[in-house]
Design a protein around this motif. Structure first.
Motif, mmCIF file in Angstrom:
data_model
loop_
_atom_site.group_PDB
_atom_site.id
_atom_site.type_symbol
_atom_site.label_atom_id
_atom_site.label_comp_id
_atom_site.label_asym_id
_atom_site.label_seq_id
_atom_site.Cartn_x
_atom_site.Cartn_y
_atom_site.Cartn_z
ATOM 1 N N PRO A 332 124.876 38.471 103.372
ATOM 2 C CA PRO A 332 124.775 39.680 104.204
ATOM 3 C C PRO A 332 126.117 40.303 104.549
ATOM 4 O O PRO A 332 126.205 41.522 104.738
ATOM 5 C CB PRO A 332 124.048 39.171 105.453
ATOM 6 C CG PRO A 332 123.215 38.043 104.958
ATOM 7 C CD PRO A 332 124.048 37.371 103.907
ATOM 8 N N ASP A 333 127.183 39.500 104.621
ATOM 9 C CA ASP A 333 128.503 40.042 104.950
ATOM 10 C C ASP A 333 129.463 39.972 103.762
ATOM 11 O O ASP A 333 130.677 40.032 103.940
ATOM 12 C CB ASP A 333 129.109 39.299 106.144
ATOM 13 C CG ASP A 333 129.265 37.805 105.870
ATOM 14 O OD1 ASP A 333 128.705 37.313 104.873
ATOM 15 O OD2 ASP A 333 129.943 37.127 106.669
ATOM 16 N N ARG A 334 128.928 39.856 102.542
ATOM 17 C CA ARG A 334 129.771 39.805 101.346
ATOM 18 C C ARG A 334 129.082 40.566 100.217
ATOM 19 O O ARG A 334 128.095 40.094 99.653
ATOM 20 C CB ARG A 334 130.008 38.349 100.891
ATOM 21 C CG ARG A 334 130.797 37.534 101.853
ATOM 22 C CD ARG A 334 131.364 36.252 101.264
ATOM 23 N NE ARG A 334 130.614 35.674 100.166
ATOM 24 C CZ ARG A 334 130.912 34.503 99.618
ATOM 25 N NH1 ARG A 334 131.943 33.807 100.075
ATOM 26 N NH2 ARG A 334 130.204 34.009 98.633
ATOM 27 N N THR A 335 129.584 41.750 99.916
ATOM 28 C CA THR A 335 128.997 42.543 98.852
ATOM 29 C C THR A 335 130.087 43.401 98.231
ATOM 30 O O THR A 335 131.271 43.285 98.574
ATOM 31 C CB THR A 335 127.844 43.412 99.387
ATOM 32 O OG1 THR A 335 127.172 44.037 98.271
ATOM 33 C CG2 THR A 335 128.347 44.490 100.343
ATOM 34 N N PHE A 336 129.714 44.249 97.287
ATOM 35 C CA PHE A 336 130.635 45.199 96.672
ATOM 36 C C PHE A 336 129.980 46.571 96.644
ATOM 37 O O PHE A 336 128.753 46.693 96.676
ATOM 38 C CB PHE A 336 130.963 44.813 95.219
ATOM 39 C CG PHE A 336 131.830 43.596 95.080
ATOM 40 C CD1 PHE A 336 133.187 43.657 95.347
ATOM 41 C CD2 PHE A 336 131.295 42.389 94.660
ATOM 42 C CE1 PHE A 336 133.995 42.537 95.209
ATOM 43 C CE2 PHE A 336 132.090 41.267 94.521
ATOM 44 C CZ PHE A 336 133.447 41.339 94.792
ATOM 45 N N SER A 337 130.795 47.607 96.584
ATOM 46 C CA SER A 337 130.310 48.935 96.223
ATOM 47 C C SER A 337 131.098 49.391 95.003
ATOM 48 O O SER A 337 132.103 48.780 94.635
ATOM 49 C CB SER A 337 130.450 49.924 97.380
ATOM 50 O OG SER A 337 131.788 49.998 97.831
ATOM 51 N N PHE A 338 130.633 50.463 94.360
ATOM 52 C CA PHE A 338 131.182 50.882 93.077
ATOM 53 C C PHE A 338 131.529 52.362 93.102
ATOM 54 O O PHE A 338 130.873 53.155 93.782
ATOM 55 C CB PHE A 338 130.168 50.629 91.949
ATOM 56 C CG PHE A 338 129.851 49.177 91.737
ATOM 57 C CD1 PHE A 338 130.463 48.460 90.719
ATOM 58 C CD2 PHE A 338 128.945 48.516 92.560
ATOM 59 C CE1 PHE A 338 130.179 47.119 90.520
ATOM 60 C CE2 PHE A 338 128.653 47.169 92.371
ATOM 61 C CZ PHE A 338 129.275 46.476 91.352
ATOM 62 N N PRO A 368 126.220 51.854 96.377
ATOM 63 C CA PRO A 368 126.053 50.482 96.861
ATOM 64 C C PRO A 368 125.681 49.528 95.729
ATOM 65 O O PRO A 368 125.182 49.946 94.677
ATOM 66 C CB PRO A 368 124.916 50.604 97.885
ATOM 67 C CG PRO A 368 124.148 51.803 97.457
ATOM 68 C CD PRO A 368 125.155 52.756 96.866
ATOM 69 N N PHE A 369 125.902 48.258 95.966
ATOM 70 C CA PHE A 369 125.611 47.237 94.964
ATOM 71 C C PHE A 369 124.139 47.278 94.545
ATOM 72 O O PHE A 369 123.809 47.161 93.357
ATOM 73 C CB PHE A 369 125.952 45.856 95.537
ATOM 74 C CG PHE A 369 125.961 44.748 94.522
ATOM 75 C CD1 PHE A 369 127.144 44.285 93.982
ATOM 76 C CD2 PHE A 369 124.771 44.148 94.112
ATOM 77 C CE1 PHE A 369 127.150 43.269 93.047
ATOM 78 C CE2 PHE A 369 124.763 43.128 93.179
ATOM 79 C CZ PHE A 369 125.962 42.690 92.637
#
Length: 626
Positions: A332-338, A368-369
């Protein structure tokens, strides 16, 4: 007692300074920092600041400055080892055993680092001499003025086979040391070592602590086979765990007015420099796809780094590869955007042609991811012109969501992806309503029923494969014990994915910890320590069952390269099978059970099981070698 740098880095990365210091100093948030009254002097107005991003405190009233270790030393009068031991217990880390070789390794490392620093000075001086004219002309064409060269440590390696070697040997270096540092190449057939970098614009590579660990060089000769060349793996430099430009990116983030600003991942050295000149905190991997170690490093800097790729087909493929590697690690607190830059431009192009405002604006148009994941799966299926292709897309979306290690996030992703499918593929009014229910229906009753699965035992039972391929599970763990270097490369993945067996999961967790706590530890010592940690019965179970897996990476005569390739492939296929099993379990609990999708997914899962346990995997891998 000396502590390895990696142990101290890992310790400090697990603790927020504001949490540790906040137990004795009342802190209040102020922008990106925390502020409070000095614990060292009596004052009425707060002048004590703590910065979590930079990992330090600074007290203006007393002039004291340091990290969480020095804070405990100052406030509680602890020795350095005592402070480290206190924090290690808080972070859940085992103290490293006394290692008489650690001091020797650190001394050797420092000696190599000294030669790297002298090499950088030599390269920088050459850039300003007559021999560096071609490199200076190139920088002028790229719009990088001379007053920026020192900021980024740029230099030039002349087209001289022994120029750097001669300069450093005259200062007392031994050629063997320079080979080990990656500055020279030792011919395979014997002979005198020679300079690795020749006729190249040089970029110094710093580790996360700002120490010079290697170089990257851009060829000035357009006919050179390697346009960019990085230094090799060395005692100083691990390519998969290093990001070019990270120390400067952290400085930019620390000075940012918005605490929500994210680090940006671009593709090349000049792109990093372009972004940082525009005030954007950018970094780049070492010419390869992002590794799990680099992703973990990025998430320590910001919770949602932005991955920037060219807008062409190659850029899209690179984005999709990043999605595949990151998917199991999401939390929930670790993602990426592009972000994909327009017209095939890269950040350096945009900065030179349109200026910093245009570059900053382009890098804010992110996806968003979750959306990029949906687009990846849809692109893989192709035109949705038959019911079979639609069903295949649904199956792929469910499987992708189940690949996420965090169970709550995996369920949320499944709801989003299935809802996105109905919204974009079947946009009738009735199906819009169905998608809305899928996305937002009340799950409280279902979540109550799932409470029984929140324990490690419950999660593991939910993940156990129907075929229960215990031999291959045992073989994989046996292979990891025998190859601890592979554990460090895949640590993030191993820490977030269950193998479907409680005992093996606990053993692997401790195994990952052991390899970080004691660098260079051998197989025999690993087994002894695991036994002492309570895994003796699990180790016996592994020994009994691993042999009947016929896994070639356990064969005595296998080469190290073959072992690493086969073991990596086995881990990937196993996780694929586990993801399908999770997707099946989730599908069975779905309010709108789809029997056809379940049947197709089960057939695919059973096929992967057979692939793992029936010898097909090893036959195919051997065929690729021969």
């Amino acid at each position: 007692m000396r502590f390895d740098d990696r142990f101290l880095d890992e310790l400090k990365s697990r603790l927020r300074p504001s949490d540790v210091i906040g137990r004795t100093v009342k802190l209040k948030r102020q922008g990106r920092e925390w502020v409070g009254l000095s614990p060292f002097t009596k004052e009425k107005s707060p002048s004590f600041f703590v910065n979590d991003d930079k990992g330090f405190f600074h007290d203006f009233s007393s002039g004291k400055h340091g990290d969480v270790i020095s804070f405990l030393q100052e406030t509680e009068r602890l020795s350095f080892p005592e402070a480290v031991e206190r924090l290690a217990a808080e972070a859940g880390m085992q103290m490293p055993a006394e290692d008489p070789q650690a001091a020797e390794r650190e001394q050797k490392r420092q000696g190599l680092a000294d030669w790297m620093d002298l090499a950088q000075k030599w390269f920088a001086a050459n850039l300003r001499r007559s021999v560096g004219k071609a490199a200076r002309d190139y920088l002028e064409r790229r719009g990088l003025p001379e007053d920026q060269w020192e900021r980024f440590g740029l230099g030039y390696a002349p087209n001289d086979r022994e120029g750097l070697k001669t300069a450093l040997v005259q200062r007392g270096a031994k050629p063997g040391e320079l080979v080990e540092a990656g500055l020279l190449i030792a011919p395979e057939g014997g002979g005198s070592p020679y300079d690795r970098f020749r006729d190249r614009l040089m970029f110094p590579i710093l580790d996360a602590r700002g120490r010079l660990v290697s170089f990257g060089g851009r060829a000035m000769n357009p006919d050179d086979r390697a346009k960019y060349l990085n230094g090799p793996e060395s005692p100083l430099f691990h390519k998969g765990a290093t990001l070019y430009g990270l120390p400067e990116a952290r400085r930019i983030l620390g000075a940012a007015s918005k605490s929500t600003e994210s680090v940006i991942v671009v593709e090349g050295y000049m792109d990093v420099i372009a972004c940082q000149r525009a005030g954007l905190p950018a970094v780049a991997p070492m010419g390869t796809a992002l590794t799990e170690e680099q992703m973990a490093l990025l998430w320590r800097v910001s919770t949602e780094p932005v991955l920037c790729f060219d807008g062409d087909g190659a850029g899209q493929r690179a984005a999709f590869r990043a999605i595949e590697r990151a998917l199991p690690l999401l939390k929930p607190d670790r993602t990426f955007s592009f972000v994909a830059l327009p017209d095939g431009k890269d950040p350096d192009d945009l900065l030179r042609e349109r200026g910093a405002p245009a570059l900053r604006e382009a890098l804010t148009n992110t996806q968003p991811f979750s959306r990029m994941l949906f687009e990846r799966e849809r692109a893989a299926v192709g035109p949705l012109d038959t019911p079979e292709k639609e069903a295949n897309l649904l199956l792929r979306l469910r499987k992708a969501a189940a690949t996420i290690g965090d169970p709550d996030l995996a369920r949320t992703y499944k709801d989003y992806l299935v809802g996105a499918f109905y919204q974009s593929v079947r946009p009738s009014e009735q199906e819009r309503k169905q998608a809305h229910r899928t996305l937002y229906r009340d799950r409280r009753a279902k979540r109550a029923a799932q409470i029984m699965d929140v324990t490690p035992e419950g999660r593991a039972s939910a993940l156990t494969l129907s075929k229960a391929p215990k031999p291959i599970l045992s073989a994989i763990v046996e292979g990891l014990i025998a190859n601890p270097s592979l554990i460090q490369e895949r640590a993030e993945l191993l820490a977030t994915q269950s193998l479907g067996d409680v005992g093996l999961d606990r053993l692997v967790s401790d195994l990952v910890m052991l390899t970080y706590d004691a660098e260079g530890i051998g197989e025999a010592m690993i087994r002894a320590r695991l036994s002492a940690m309570g895994h003796e019965e699990t180790l016996r179970r592994i020994d009994r069952t691993a042999a009947i897996s016929h896994a070639p990476f356990l064969a005595a005569g296998a080469s190290l390269d073959d072992v690493r390739r086969w073991l990596t492939k086995a881990i990937e296929v196993l996780l694929d099978a586990l993801a399908l099993t999770r997707a099946l379990d989730e599908l069975k609990r779905d309010d709108h059970f789809d029997a056809r999708a379940f049947s197709e997914m089960k057939a695919q899962r059973d096929q992967v099981d057979r692939y793992l346990t029936g010898g097909t995997l090893w036959a195919e891998e051997r065929a690729t070698v021969h």
